[in-house]
Design a protein around this motif. Structure first.
Motif, PDB file in Angstrom:
ATOM      1  N   PRO A   1       0.799  -1.234   0.000  1.00 57.12           N
ATOM      2  CA  PRO A   1       0.000   0.000   0.000  1.00 57.12           C
ATOM      3  C   PRO A   1       0.834   1.287   0.000  1.00 57.12           C
ATOM      4  CG  PRO A   1      -0.899  -1.580   1.556  1.00 57.12           C
ATOM      5  CD  PRO A   1       0.403  -2.137   1.088  1.00 57.12           C
ATOM      6  N   ASP A   2       2.074   1.228   0.549  1.00 59.61           N
ATOM      7  CA  ASP A   2       2.914   2.428   0.597  1.00 59.61           C
ATOM      8  C   ASP A   2       3.636   2.696  -0.721  1.00 59.61           C
ATOM      9  OD1 ASP A   2       4.848   0.480   0.557  1.00 59.61           O
ATOM     10  OD2 ASP A   2       5.750   1.000   2.479  1.00 59.61           O
ATOM     11  N   GLY A   3       3.362   1.884  -1.733  1.00 61.99           N
ATOM     12  CA  GLY A   3       3.978   2.082  -3.037  1.00 61.99           C
ATOM     13  C   GLY A   3       5.252   1.280  -3.259  1.00 61.99           C
ATOM     14  N   SER A   4       5.753   0.620  -2.217  1.00 56.76           N
ATOM     15  CA  SER A   4       6.969  -0.183  -2.358  1.00 56.76           C
ATOM     16  C   SER A   4       6.635  -1.558  -2.949  1.00 56.76           C
ATOM     17  CB  SER A   4       7.667  -0.351  -1.007  1.00 56.76           C
ATOM     18  OG  SER A   4       6.838  -1.051  -0.095  1.00 56.76           O
ATOM     19  N   THR A   5       7.686  -2.251  -3.363  1.00 54.65           N
ATOM     20  CA  THR A   5       7.525  -3.560  -4.009  1.00 54.65           C
ATOM     21  C   THR A   5       8.189  -4.648  -3.187  1.00 54.65           C
ATOM     22  OG1 THR A   5       7.514  -2.519  -6.193  1.00 54.65           O
ATOM     23  CG2 THR A   5       7.975  -4.882  -6.121  1.00 54.65           C
ATOM     24  N   GLY A   6       7.572  -5.825  -3.143  1.00 49.62           N
ATOM     25  CA  GLY A   6       8.141  -6.978  -2.467  1.00 49.62           C
ATOM     26  C   GLY A   6       8.160  -8.176  -3.395  1.00 49.62           C
ATOM     27  N   ILE A   7       8.680  -9.278  -2.887  1.00 52.60           N
ATOM     28  CA  ILE A   7       8.764 -10.526  -3.654  1.00 52.60           C
ATOM     29  C   ILE A   7       7.922 -11.585  -2.948  1.00 52.60           C
ATOM     30  CG2 ILE A   7      10.315 -12.417  -4.321  1.00 52.60           C
ATOM     31  CD1 ILE A   7      12.539 -10.313  -4.624  1.00 52.60           C
ATOM     32  N   LEU A   8       7.223 -12.380  -3.713  1.00 51.82           N
ATOM     33  CA  LEU A   8       6.479 -13.522  -3.176  1.00 51.82           C
ATOM     34  C   LEU A   8       7.035 -14.794  -3.794  1.00 51.82           C
ATOM     35  CD1 LEU A   8       4.174 -14.865  -1.589  1.00 51.82           C
ATOM     36  CD2 LEU A   8       2.705 -14.478  -3.595  1.00 51.82           C
ATOM     37  N   GLU A   9       7.507 -15.697  -2.959  1.00 54.75           N
ATOM     38  CA  GLU A   9       7.991 -17.002  -3.415  1.00 54.75           C
ATOM     39  C   GLU A   9       6.969 -18.057  -2.993  1.00 54.75           C
ATOM     40  OE1 GLU A   9      10.378 -19.868  -5.222  1.00 54.75           O
ATOM     41  OE2 GLU A   9      10.373 -17.695  -5.388  1.00 54.75           O
ATOM     42  N   CYS A  10       6.420 -18.791  -3.957  1.00 53.61           N
ATOM     43  CA  CYS A  10       5.351 -19.757  -3.693  1.00 53.61           C
ATOM     44  C   CYS A  10       5.915 -21.173  -3.589  1.00 53.61           C
ATOM     45  CB  CYS A  10       4.310 -19.696  -4.802  1.00 53.61           C
ATOM     46  SG  CYS A  10       3.505 -18.082  -4.955  1.00 53.61           S
ATOM     47  N   LYS A  11       5.504 -21.887  -2.545  1.00 62.74           N
ATOM     48  CA  LYS A  11       5.984 -23.254  -2.318  1.00 62.74           C
ATOM     49  C   LYS A  11       4.811 -24.177  -2.015  1.00 62.74           C
ATOM     50  CE  LYS A  11      10.352 -22.046  -2.523  1.00 62.74           C
ATOM     51  NZ  LYS A  11      11.169 -22.433  -3.699  1.00 62.74           N
ATOM     52  N   THR A  12       5.018 -25.460  -2.251  1.00 66.80           N
ATOM     53  CA  THR A  12       4.085 -26.494  -1.800  1.00 66.80           C
ATOM     54  C   THR A  12       4.887 -27.593  -1.122  1.00 66.80           C
ATOM     55  OG1 THR A  12       4.220 -27.605  -3.953  1.00 66.80           O
ATOM     56  CG2 THR A  12       2.387 -26.081  -3.621  1.00 66.80           C
ATOM     57  N   THR A  13       4.269 -28.262  -0.180  1.00 67.80           N
ATOM     58  CA  THR A  13       4.920 -29.394   0.475  1.00 67.80           C
ATOM     59  C   THR A  13       3.833 -30.344   0.948  1.00 67.80           C
ATOM     60  OG1 THR A  13       6.603 -30.020   2.103  1.00 67.80           O
ATOM     61  CG2 THR A  13       4.985 -28.414   2.822  1.00 67.80           C
ATOM     62  N   ASN A  14       4.214 -31.511   1.449  1.00 67.05           N
ATOM     63  CA  ASN A  14       3.202 -32.431   1.966  1.00 67.05           C
ATOM     64  C   ASN A  14       3.007 -32.192   3.463  1.00 67.05           C
ATOM     65  OD1 ASN A  14       5.001 -34.298   3.563  1.00 67.05           O
ATOM     66  ND2 ASN A  14       5.838 -34.729   1.532  1.00 67.05           N
ATOM     67  N   TYR A  15       1.951 -32.773   3.982  1.00 63.69           N
ATOM     68  CA  TYR A  15       1.549 -32.511   5.366  1.00 63.69           C
ATOM     69  C   TYR A  15       2.657 -32.846   6.364  1.00 63.69           C
ATOM     70  CZ  TYR A  15      -1.669 -32.130   9.324  1.00 63.69           C
ATOM     71  OH  TYR A  15      -2.282 -31.744  10.487  1.00 63.69           O
ATOM     72  N   ASN A  16       3.405 -33.915   6.085  1.00 65.88           N
ATOM     73  CA  ASN A  16       4.432 -34.369   7.029  1.00 65.88           C
ATOM     74  C   ASN A  16       5.677 -33.490   7.030  1.00 65.88           C
ATOM     75  OD1 ASN A  16       2.887 -36.623   7.814  1.00 65.88           O
ATOM     76  ND2 ASN A  16       3.581 -37.786   6.043  1.00 65.88           N
ATOM     77  N   CYS A  17       5.810 -32.595   6.059  1.00 61.82           N
ATOM     78  CA  CYS A  17       7.003 -31.742   5.975  1.00 61.82           C
ATOM     79  C   CYS A  17       6.772 -30.330   6.508  1.00 61.82           C
ATOM     80  CB  CYS A  17       7.494 -31.672   4.540  1.00 61.82           C
ATOM     81  SG  CYS A  17       8.208 -33.226   3.943  1.00 61.82           S
ATOM     82  N   GLN A  18       5.600 -30.083   7.037  1.00 64.98           N
ATOM     83  CA  GLN A  18       5.305 -28.729   7.512  1.00 64.98           C
ATOM     84  C   GLN A  18       6.177 -28.325   8.700  1.00 64.98           C
ATOM     85  OE1 GLN A  18       1.617 -28.247   9.840  1.00 64.98           O
ATOM     86  NE2 GLN A  18       1.140 -30.372   9.321  1.00 64.98           N
TER      87      GLN A  18
END
Length: 346
Positions: free
Chosen positions: A120-137
């Motif tokens: 909202p303040d006009g700055s930029t960020g990075i989003l890294e998307c991951k998936t894993t299985n239930y046992n690795c949380q």
């Protein structure tokens, strides 16, 4: 090294219409975010030597199909969904830029970012998307980020000159089985990261100098197997140089020590069985029992375990009588066992 913070990432190539082979070719021209953990010695998947071979175009001799290709494909296909869930949970706007970037001061540092975030303040960020299985949380426990992903994120922030990023990880099949982690740029760590990446690229890749193996033994042994390929029983015996003598003697000493510990462990197992034979008799055909002692309750279980096997003789019959079925369902994998025999020892 003093970091220049007044820069904008350069565009290497528009990735929108690249084939996978074209994309991989561009990746081999530098160091990507997912490569960094191997350089830093924290990759659970490959050694620095493996990464070196990939960058100089040396293919593994044992070129079998990747065992985790399905997991990688699932992760890739769910990136948009993970980004959508993240946006819904945080209220932040996310958007992709389908380009590969590089650091203007260190062009061997590449970044192919999943998504960017508009704050909202006009700055930029990075989003890294991951998936894993239930046992690795649990790898994300305590508000932490798995170390290999952390290095990936710090690499991206460095290339893009961005100070904030989020990781979003889906580990189940609903939006509540979802992890969000925030990370800020650390310039001190970034200096070390750049120095390690630069050394690897300039001293190893550009000079064609193999980096030494420094990783855990299992990862190194798998790397060696992939590089040399399957065992050849007809190959000539190798005359080992004397530099390996200490390693052989150390192996034999450790083997003897292990044998003593295994013997003690077997004795303890026998004593453990002696302690519960009467309880098993009491249970009969039941699989569980309970004993209360004041405020303490002991739950005892004696559950059956079933295993379906086919003996060697039956397997040979199957091969002879039904070769088509045998070929369809029987696979052979190679594992090698290390052993030392000292001949002529007193």
């Amino acid at each position: 090294m003093s970091l220049n913070l007044n820069y904008k990432a350069d565009v290497v190539v528009d990735t929108e219409n690249l084939t996978r082979e074209e994309w991989l070719d561009y990746r081999r021209r530098g160091i990507g975010g997912s490569d960094v953990a191997a350089i830093m010695g924290f990759s659970p998947f490959c050694t620095k030597r493996d990464l070196y071979y990939d960058k100089i175009g040396v293919k593994a001799a044992a070129d079998e199909e990747e065992s985790n290709w399905v997991a990688k494909e699932v992760g890739h296909r769910l990136e948009d969904l993970v980004a959508e869930i993240f946006s819904k949970k945080t209220g932040l706007t996310v958007y992709p830029i389908r380009k590969m970037f590089c650091h203007p001061d260190h062009p061997f540092m590449l970044a192919d970012v999943d998504f960017f975030i508009a704050f909202p303040d006009g700055s930029t960020g990075i989003l890294e998307c991951k998936t894993t299985n239930y046992n690795c949380q649990e790898k994300w426990a305590g508000d932490s980020v798995p170390v290999n992903y952390e290095y990936q994120g710090r690499h991206y922030m460095s290339v893009m000159n961005i100070n904030k990023m989020y990781f979003a990880c889906l580990y189940g099949n609903n939006e509540n089985e979802f992890i969000i982690r925030y990370m800020e740029r650390d310039l001190e760590l970034e200096e070390d990261l750049i120095a390690e990446e630069e050394y690897f690229w300039k001293e190893n890749v550009e000079k064609r100098e193999e980096p030494p193996y420094m990783e855990k033994p299992d990862l190194v042994l798998e790397s060696i197997r992939k590089h040399f390929g399957p065992a050849d029983k007809d190959a000539e015996q190798i005359k080992l140089p004397r530099k390996h003598l200490i390693s052989i003697q150390n192996y034999l000493a450790l083997k003897e020590e292990k044998a003593k510990l295994d013997s003690e462990a077997k004795k303890l197992e026998e004593r453990m069985k002696e302690s519960y034979v009467e309880i098993v008799e009491e249970l009969g055909v039941s699989c569980s029992g309970v004993l209360k002692d004041g405020n303490t309750e002991y739950l005892v279980t004696y559950n059956p375990a079933y295993r379906t096997t086919i003996d060697k003789k039956s397997l040979e019959k199957l091969k002879i009588n039904h070769p088509d079925i045998y070929e369809d369902y029987v696979s052979v994998s190679e594992s090698r066992r290390f052993a030392v025999k000292a001949k002529g020892a007193a």
